[in-house]
Design an enzyme around this catalytic site. Structure first.
Site, PDB file in Angstrom:
ATOM      1  N   LYS A 108       6.033  12.175  15.712  1.00 31.40           N
ATOM      2  CA  LYS A 108       4.648  11.796  15.395  1.00 31.40           C
ATOM      3  C   LYS A 108       4.559  10.284  15.151  1.00 31.40           C
ATOM      4  O   LYS A 108       5.571   9.626  14.926  1.00 31.40           O
ATOM      5  CB  LYS A 108       4.173  12.572  14.164  1.00 31.40           C
ATOM      6  CG  LYS A 108       4.964  12.304  12.887  1.00 31.40           C
ATOM      7  CD  LYS A 108       4.614  13.315  11.799  1.00 31.40           C
ATOM      8  CE  LYS A 108       5.376  13.031  10.508  1.00 31.40           C
ATOM      9  NZ  LYS A 108       5.193  14.100   9.518  1.00 31.40           N
TER      10      LYS A 108
ATOM     11  N   ARG B 212      -1.464  21.062   0.868  1.00 29.29           N
ATOM     12  CA  ARG B 212      -1.996  20.312   2.005  1.00 29.29           C
ATOM     13  C   ARG B 212      -2.676  21.246   2.998  1.00 29.29           C
ATOM     14  O   ARG B 212      -3.893  21.276   3.088  1.00 29.29           O
ATOM     15  CB  ARG B 212      -0.858  19.505   2.645  1.00 29.29           C
ATOM     16  CG  ARG B 212      -1.331  18.489   3.647  1.00 29.29           C
ATOM     17  CD  ARG B 212      -0.256  17.475   4.001  1.00 29.29           C
ATOM     18  NE  ARG B 212       0.890  18.035   4.711  1.00 29.29           N
ATOM     19  CZ  ARG B 212       1.899  17.292   5.164  1.00 29.29           C
ATOM     20  NH1 ARG B 212       1.914  15.988   4.984  1.00 29.29           N
ATOM     21  NH2 ARG B 212       2.913  17.865   5.799  1.00 29.29           N
TER      22      ARG B 212
ATOM     23  N   HIS C 276       6.287  23.407   4.067  1.00 27.75           N
ATOM     24  CA  HIS C 276       6.747  22.026   3.925  1.00 27.75           C
ATOM     25  C   HIS C 276       6.985  21.750   2.451  1.00 27.75           C
ATOM     26  O   HIS C 276       6.157  22.092   1.607  1.00 27.75           O
ATOM     27  CB  HIS C 276       5.677  21.078   4.495  1.00 27.75           C
ATOM     28  CG  HIS C 276       6.137  19.662   4.652  1.00 27.75           C
ATOM     29  ND1 HIS C 276       7.237  19.314   5.402  1.00 27.75           N
ATOM     30  CD2 HIS C 276       5.638  18.493   4.161  1.00 27.75           C
ATOM     31  CE1 HIS C 276       7.389  17.988   5.369  1.00 27.75           C
ATOM     32  NE2 HIS C 276       6.436  17.476   4.620  1.00 27.75           N
TER      33      HIS C 276
ATOM     34  N   ARG D 209      12.948  20.515  11.369  1.00 26.03           N
ATOM     35  CA  ARG D 209      12.024  19.475  11.858  1.00 26.03           C
ATOM     36  C   ARG D 209      12.584  18.130  11.405  1.00 26.03           C
ATOM     37  O   ARG D 209      12.376  17.688  10.277  1.00 26.03           O
ATOM     38  CB  ARG D 209      10.622  19.696  11.263  1.00 26.03           C
ATOM     39  CG  ARG D 209      10.082  21.122  11.458  1.00 26.03           C
ATOM     40  CD  ARG D 209       8.652  21.250  10.949  1.00 26.03           C
ATOM     41  NE  ARG D 209       8.488  20.950   9.544  1.00 26.03           N
ATOM     42  CZ  ARG D 209       8.486  21.865   8.562  1.00 26.03           C
ATOM     43  NH1 ARG D 209       8.622  23.164   8.813  1.00 26.03           N
ATOM     44  NH2 ARG D 209       8.325  21.481   7.300  1.00 26.03           N
TER      45      ARG D 209
ATOM     46  N   TYR E 274      -2.738 -20.072   2.249  1.00 28.28           N
ATOM     47  CA  TYR E 274      -4.038 -19.762   1.637  1.00 28.28           C
ATOM     48  C   TYR E 274      -3.935 -19.643   0.127  1.00 28.28           C
ATOM     49  O   TYR E 274      -2.982 -19.060  -0.386  1.00 28.28           O
ATOM     50  CB  TYR E 274      -4.571 -18.433   2.187  1.00 28.28           C
ATOM     51  CG  TYR E 274      -4.965 -18.498   3.631  1.00 28.28           C
ATOM     52  CD1 TYR E 274      -6.032 -19.279   4.067  1.00 28.28           C
ATOM     53  CD2 TYR E 274      -4.253 -17.771   4.579  1.00 28.28           C
ATOM     54  CE1 TYR E 274      -6.387 -19.332   5.401  1.00 28.28           C
ATOM     55  CE2 TYR E 274      -4.606 -17.806   5.921  1.00 28.28           C
ATOM     56  CZ  TYR E 274      -5.675 -18.594   6.331  1.00 28.28           C
ATOM     57  OH  TYR E 274      -6.027 -18.647   7.637  1.00 28.28           O
TER      58      TYR E 274
ATOM     59  N   CYS F 240       0.063 -14.984   6.132  1.00 22.70           N
ATOM     60  CA  CYS F 240      -1.182 -15.087   6.896  1.00 22.70           C
ATOM     61  C   CYS F 240      -1.268 -13.927   7.887  1.00 22.70           C
ATOM     62  O   CYS F 240      -0.354 -13.119   7.990  1.00 22.70           O
ATOM     63  CB  CYS F 240      -1.241 -16.407   7.656  1.00 22.70           C
ATOM     64  SG  CYS F 240      -0.835 -17.849   6.656  1.00 22.70           S
TER      65      CYS F 240
ATOM     66  N   ASP G  67      -1.067 -13.984  11.130  1.00 26.12           N
ATOM     67  CA  ASP G  67      -0.157 -14.078  12.276  1.00 26.12           C
ATOM     68  C   ASP G  67       1.080 -14.919  12.024  1.00 26.12           C
ATOM     69  O   ASP G  67       1.926 -15.049  12.908  1.00 26.12           O
ATOM     70  CB  ASP G  67      -0.897 -14.704  13.469  1.00 26.12           C
ATOM     71  CG  ASP G  67      -2.329 -14.225  13.537  1.00 26.12           C
ATOM     72  OD1 ASP G  67      -2.521 -13.014  13.715  1.00 26.12           O
ATOM     73  OD2 ASP G  67      -3.253 -15.045  13.349  1.00 26.12           O
TER      74      ASP G  67
END
Ligand SMILES: *Cc1c(COP(=O)(O)O)cnc(C)c1O
Length: 369
Positions: free
Chosen positions: A40, A135, A165, A218, A264, A310, A312
């Site tokens: 997943k 759940r 689970h 799993r 910043y 920041c 990027d």
């Protein structure tokens, strides 16, 4: 999103590590247990199709995903093993699942009744049992028995599995795990139909509770080489090999005098002459602002991220001048030093799973071995 392949920030995935982790789990599980690899969230960001292909070569029994779209991605890529969607899918999508031979988790009778009307081909279902996770799934034995009786009358609905689970399989204390286990054993006892697969084991259960009932594991985080318990780790029965590393390079470097602020908010100010390097990775890549102050590896030295991260880019303080292009490691090994996803998780007050899932598709993935 298009990966930024012309920027020197990359995720490297070691296929041999994945193979090795799978084969170790396979050996520990023994021949009577099947293994479904949990791929997943794009295989915890390792690339679901590539991971599925590697495991297909090793004859994995099947795959688990979270959504029907993730299952369809694997089918489109030609994956023919069983695929189980662990999350609930809208009942309107039942025919789509059936057409593509995708098995689905089901948590209530109404869903089954509606699906029975609409599917034109057999639909494989795994009944989810809520034994304490709160759940999804059946909580009461009576409701479960009723669902089983309904399944008995519906040839189009194939009772392929029944599962639960655990909420605390990775913890040192055993009490809640044992409660859930007892509830699971009670719920699956003496049902009016039998299920081909009975399963309750995630990675943590497969590692530390090998007596747990069921014929299917799993396997998620362990496949990717990370400890489900993080760094507060319990002893592992075999060593895990992290498959993912994250690196970038120095793209700017300068010496600043004392009293200069960085980034910043000007929250960091040099106290003395300091050498500051800039690295093209930021919170849009998944390295969150809260990681300010955490350390990265440059030339085998741990160097702190200074100033706010920041979107990027980020800045680090390094001990000496390095040429542009010098490797910066966020996750992985450099010289004799290792920075694991657990180090990042502990600093960011989260779990290794989330560090991986946060990584963005902007970072290209490179596969080795
Ligand atoms: C995600 C998930 C798993 C895999 O868990 P790991 O801890 O990564 O092994 C197993 N079962 C269910 C129901 C899940 O949602």
């Amino acid at each position: 999103m298009q990966p930024s392949i012309h920027r020197p920030t990359v995720i490297q995935i070691d296929r041999d590590a994945l193979r090795n982790n799978y084969l170790q789990a396979r050996q520990l599980a023994g021949s009577e247990k099947r293994i479904f690899a949990v791929v997943k969230a794009d295989a915890y960001h390792h690339g679901a199709v590539v991971v599925a292909q590697i495991l297909h070569e090793l004859q994995v029994d099947g795959f688990c995903v979270a959504t029907i779209d993730e299952a369809l991605e694997l089918r489109t890529a030609g994956i023919t093993e069983q695929i189980l969607v662990l999350g609930l899918i809208p009942v309107q999508q039942a025919p789509l699942a059936a057409q593509n031979d995708i098995s689905v988790a089901v948590g209530d009778l109404t869903w089954l009744q509606t699906a029975a009307f609409t599917v034109r081909s057999p639909l494989k279902v795994h009944l989810a049992l809520d034994t304490g996770m709160g759940r999804i799934g059946f909580r009461e034995k009576s409701a479960l028995v009723e669902a089983c009786q309904f399944l008995k009358t519906q040839p189009q609905l194939i009772p392929e599995g029944i599962f639960t689970h655990f909420a605390t399989a990775d913890e040192l204390s055993d009490d809640y795990f044992q409660q859930q286990l007892a509830q699971f054993e009670f719920l699956i006892q003496d049902l009016p139909i039998t299920f081909e697969n009975v399963h309750c084991a995630n990675s943590a259960t497969s590692l530390w509770h090998r007596q747990a009932p069921g014929n299917l594991i799993r396997l998620g985080i362990g496949l990717y080489g990370l400890n489900p318990a993080g760094s507060h780790s319990k002893q592992l029965p075999y060593s895990l090999q992290p498959a993912l590393s994250l690196t970038s390079q120095i793209v700017a470097i300068k010496q600043l005098p004392a009293g200069q602020s960085i980034s910043y908010g000007a929250t960091y100010t040099t106290e003395q002459p300091e050498i500051i390097a800039t690295v093209p990775l930021g919170y849009a890549d998944g390295w969150q602002r809260r990681m300010t102050g955490s350390k990265v590896l440059v030339d085998g030295h741990l160097c702190p991220i200074v100033g706010r991260i920041c979107m990027d880019q980020l800045m680090i303080k390094v001990p000496k001048f390095y040429p542009l292009g010098t490797l910066v490691t966020f996750i992985g090994q450099q010289n004799q030093q290792t920075l694991s996803a657990d180090v990042a998780a502990d600093y960011g007050q989260t779990i290794n799973y989330e560090i991986l899932c946060n990584l963005s598709d902007r970072i290209p993935r490179k596969y080795i071995n």
